[in-house]
Scaffold this active site. Structure first.
Site, PDB file in Angstrom:
ATOM      1  N   ASN A  74      -7.650  -3.163  14.401  1.00 25.72           N
ATOM      2  CA  ASN A  74      -9.096  -3.478  14.099  1.00 25.72           C
ATOM      3  C   ASN A  74      -9.196  -4.620  12.986  1.00 25.72           C
ATOM      4  OD1 ASN A  74      -8.351  -2.458  11.467  1.00 25.72           O
ATOM      5  ND2 ASN A  74      -9.502  -0.651  11.528  1.00 25.72           N
ATOM      6  N   ASP A  83       0.898  -1.160  -0.128  1.00 28.16           N
ATOM      7  CA  ASP A  83      -0.011   0.032   0.078  1.00 28.16           C
ATOM      8  C   ASP A  83       0.865   1.290  -0.001  1.00 28.16           C
ATOM      9  OD1 ASP A  83       0.981  -0.618   2.804  1.00 28.16           O
ATOM     10  OD2 ASP A  83      -0.996  -1.163   3.358  1.00 28.16           O
ATOM     11  N   HIS A 102      -7.386  -4.981  10.124  1.00 27.46           N
ATOM     12  CA  HIS A 102      -7.173  -4.664   8.591  1.00 27.46           C
ATOM     13  C   HIS A 102      -5.735  -5.474   8.115  1.00 27.46           C
ATOM     14  CE1 HIS A 102      -4.846  -0.655   9.495  1.00 27.46           C
ATOM     15  NE2 HIS A 102      -4.044  -1.643   9.447  1.00 27.46           N
ATOM     16  N   GLU A 162      -9.887  -2.387   5.231  1.00 31.13           N
ATOM     17  CA  GLU A 162     -10.586  -1.705   6.579  1.00 31.13           C
ATOM     18  C   GLU A 162     -11.777  -2.568   6.795  1.00 31.13           C
ATOM     19  OE1 GLU A 162      -8.653  -0.351   8.561  1.00 31.13           O
ATOM     20  OE2 GLU A 162      -8.025   1.567   7.734  1.00 31.13           O
TER      21      GLU A 162
HETATM   22  C1  F6R Z   1       1.372  -1.312   6.290  1.00 25.40           C
HETATM   23  C2  F6R Z   1       0.170  -2.095   6.358  1.00 25.40           C
HETATM   24  C3  F6R Z   1      -0.635  -2.083   7.503  1.00 25.40           C
HETATM   25  C4  F6R Z   1       0.086  -2.313   8.669  1.00 25.40           C
HETATM   26  C5  F6R Z   1      -0.825  -2.246  10.017  1.00 25.40           C
HETATM   27  C6  F6R Z   1      -0.043  -2.319  10.934  1.00 25.40           C
HETATM   28  O1  F6R Z   1       1.971  -1.303   4.984  1.00 25.40           O
HETATM   29  O2  F6R Z   1      -0.169  -2.566   5.233  1.00 25.40           O
HETATM   30  O3  F6R Z   1      -1.718  -3.042   7.302  1.00 25.40           O
HETATM   31  O4  F6R Z   1       0.770  -3.544   8.533  1.00 25.40           O
HETATM   32  O5  F6R Z   1      -1.325  -1.065   9.948  1.00 25.40           O
HETATM   33  O6  F6R Z   1       0.986  -1.382  11.545  1.00 25.40           O
HETATM   34  P1  F6R Z   1       1.824  -1.138  12.557  1.00 25.40           P
HETATM   35  O7  F6R Z   1       2.962  -2.550  12.282  1.00 25.40           O
HETATM   36  O8  F6R Z   1       2.487   0.210  12.470  1.00 25.40           O
HETATM   37  O9  F6R Z   1       1.243  -1.596  13.977  1.00 25.40           O
END
Ligand code: F6R
Length: 241
Positions: free
Chosen positions: A135, A67, A137, A142
């Site tokens: 959450n 992403d 995702h 989401e």
């Molecule tokens: C980032 C991504 C997100 C993160 C997730 C956890 O490329 O795809 O899904 O893996 O938001 O983020 P952290 O590791 O910062 O808790």
């Protein structure tokens, strides 16, 4: 689903790095599916260490990131392109033209087609690294009534904007949209490694590991439909399950 519990996140990241490096050693032109975020930082630290110790070679390796925030240039300090360059790509012998992080400042529809071609051209990533949101995702898919199968532009959840505001000087600076691979794109990967640390991720991981439902309300539950998923967690999280 294979679950591995480590005493701490550092040991867990070393394991994930070893798993990625095995794929690189087995297939020298592998397509690595990569993630950003706090969880992944030490994974890249260990991969770079393996490279510096001459254990892995990235000269024909290709990568695709999950992403990117819409509207951030690659040189923006919080862009995922900059994250990847700073932590991984600038420290190994990978060719920059073989590293693909969605470009979200130009013609986005063209960009979505290009990403789709990269994924489909390889029939999915050879290995996909994943973190998970509080959450549930994965990438920026989401919780919702329906999820995208393919790469698309998505709205970020309020909770995600709040969680990610720790990297920006104010919450208003966090982009509200991102380009994100879809659930179908992720499930095409040959092998998936999901990492989650700390008790705040426990609800999401409980839904993944402790019951049999697949629900759009907790997107990571779709990983139950894949036959090669390794979930790597730390003790702090496992105690909450
Ligand atoms: C980032 C991504 C997100 C993160 C997730 C956890 O490329 O795809 O899904 O893996 O938001 O983020 P952290 O590791 O910062 O808790």
């Amino acid at each position: 689903m294979n679950t591995i519990i480590f005493k701490n996140s550092d040991e867990a990241c070393k394991k994930a790095s070893d798993m990625i490096c095995s794929v690189v050693k087995e297939k020298n032109d592998a397509l690595l599916g990569l993630a950003t975020g706090g969880t992944m930082e030490n994974v890249y630290k260990y991969i770079v260490e393996e490279y510096k110790n001459k254990k892995v070679d990235f000269k024909s390796i290709r990568t695709i990131n999950l992403d990117e925030y819409v509207g951030l240039n690659g040189d923006h300090p919080q862009s995922y392109r900059k994250y990847m360059d700073d932590r991984f790509f600038n420290h190994v012998n990978i060719l920059k033209e073989n590293t693909y992080v969605p470009v979200t400042t130009g013609d986005i529809n063209k960009e979505l087609l290009r990403i789709k071609d990269i994924i489909d051209g390889n029939k999915g990533a050879d290995v996909q690294l994943l973190g998970v949101g509080i959450n549930g995702h994965i990438a920026f898919n989401e919780p919702c009534d329906r999820l995208n199968a393919s790469v698309s532009v998505v709205d970020l959840d309020e909770g995600t904007i709040k969680a990610n505001s720790r990297y920006f000087s104010s919450i208003d600076e966090v982009p509200k949209k991102a380009v994100s691979l879809g659930i179908g794109d992720i499930l095409k990967a040959k092998k998936i490694i999901l990492l989650a640390f700390g008790c705040e991720k426990a609800n999401a991981i409980r839904e993944l590991l402790k019951n049999d439902f697949i629900t759009t309300k907790v997107p990571c539950t779709f990983l139950k439909a894949h036959n090669d998923v390794t979930v790597i967690i730390d003790e702090a999280l496992s105690k909450e399950l």
